[in-house]
Design a protein around this motif. Structure first.
Motif, PDB file in Angstrom:
ATOM      1  N   LYS A  60      33.896  30.178  37.991  1.00 40.64           N
ATOM      2  CA  LYS A  60      33.792  30.360  36.548  1.00 40.64           C
ATOM      3  C   LYS A  60      35.111  30.873  35.953  1.00 40.64           C
ATOM      4  O   LYS A  60      35.485  30.487  34.861  1.00 40.64           O
ATOM      5  N   TYR A  61      35.782  31.767  36.677  1.00 35.82           N
ATOM      6  CA  TYR A  61      37.039  32.366  36.213  1.00 35.82           C
ATOM      7  C   TYR A  61      38.132  32.139  37.253  1.00 35.82           C
ATOM      8  O   TYR A  61      37.866  32.176  38.453  1.00 35.82           O
ATOM      9  N   GLN A  62      39.341  31.932  36.780  1.00 37.46           N
ATOM     10  CA  GLN A  62      40.483  31.782  37.685  1.00 37.46           C
ATOM     11  C   GLN A  62      41.702  32.394  37.003  1.00 37.46           C
ATOM     12  O   GLN A  62      41.882  32.280  35.800  1.00 37.46           O
ATOM     13  N   ASP A 113      27.293  37.742  37.230  1.00 44.38           N
ATOM     14  CA  ASP A 113      27.195  36.516  38.017  1.00 44.38           C
ATOM     15  C   ASP A 113      27.663  36.614  39.464  1.00 44.38           C
ATOM     16  O   ASP A 113      27.414  35.688  40.239  1.00 44.38           O
ATOM     17  N   GLN A 126      39.709  34.075  41.997  1.00 41.90           N
ATOM     18  CA  GLN A 126      38.561  33.543  41.272  1.00 41.90           C
ATOM     19  C   GLN A 126      37.505  34.623  41.035  1.00 41.90           C
ATOM     20  O   GLN A 126      37.424  35.605  41.767  1.00 41.90           O
ATOM     21  N   ASP A 127      36.730  34.376  40.011  1.00 36.01           N
ATOM     22  CA  ASP A 127      35.488  35.055  39.695  1.00 36.01           C
ATOM     23  C   ASP A 127      35.545  36.586  39.788  1.00 36.01           C
ATOM     24  O   ASP A 127      36.187  37.215  38.967  1.00 36.01           O
ATOM     25  N   ARG A 175      31.258  40.842  31.160  1.00 32.29           N
ATOM     26  CA  ARG A 175      30.915  40.204  32.436  1.00 32.29           C
ATOM     27  C   ARG A 175      30.213  41.164  33.381  1.00 32.29           C
ATOM     28  O   ARG A 175      29.786  40.787  34.469  1.00 32.29           O
TER      29      ARG A 175
END
Length: 111
Positions: free
Chosen positions: A2-4, A96, A25-26, A72
């Motif tokens: 989802k995130y990088q 998440d 990531q993430d 988040r």
């Protein structure tokens, strides 16, 4: 994923053996963002320098509220500890990616 983001350590981009930026990531991105927010706020340095217990508690609460602002994270799960003077540990649950833990070494963050 989802995130990088690019991995930053001690204010520098971390490069791999081929001299390319290392990507994270993430959960690692969230941890890095929180760490940078703490460092950039200046509250951690102020807390370590403060000798008054009540003022340190106030600064710790401000840091906790700062971390809680990250959308988040699961609200109410943020916990800060200063087990060693000058090192602040942060524990929280992400929405998440499960549990998150990181530390900020205030001496290193002073630059």
């Amino acid at each position: 994923m989802k995130y990088q983001d690019i991995l930053i350590e001690n204010g520098d981009v971390v490069l791999d053996a081929g001299r390319n930026p290392v990507l994270i990531q993430d959960r690692a991105v969230i941890a890095q963002d929180i760490k940078h927010a703490i460092i950039e706020s200046g509250l951690a340095v102020e807390m370590v320098a403060e000798r008054s217990r009540s003022k340190r508690a106030d600064l710790s609460m401000k840091l906790e509220l700062l971390v809680e602002e990250d959308v988040r994270l699961v609200p109410g799960t943020v916990r800060l500890e200063e087990q060693t003077e000058g090192v602040i540990y942060v524990f929280a649950a992400t929405l998440d990616f499960g549990e998150l833990s990181l530390f900020v070494d205030v001496e290193q963050s002073r630059g």
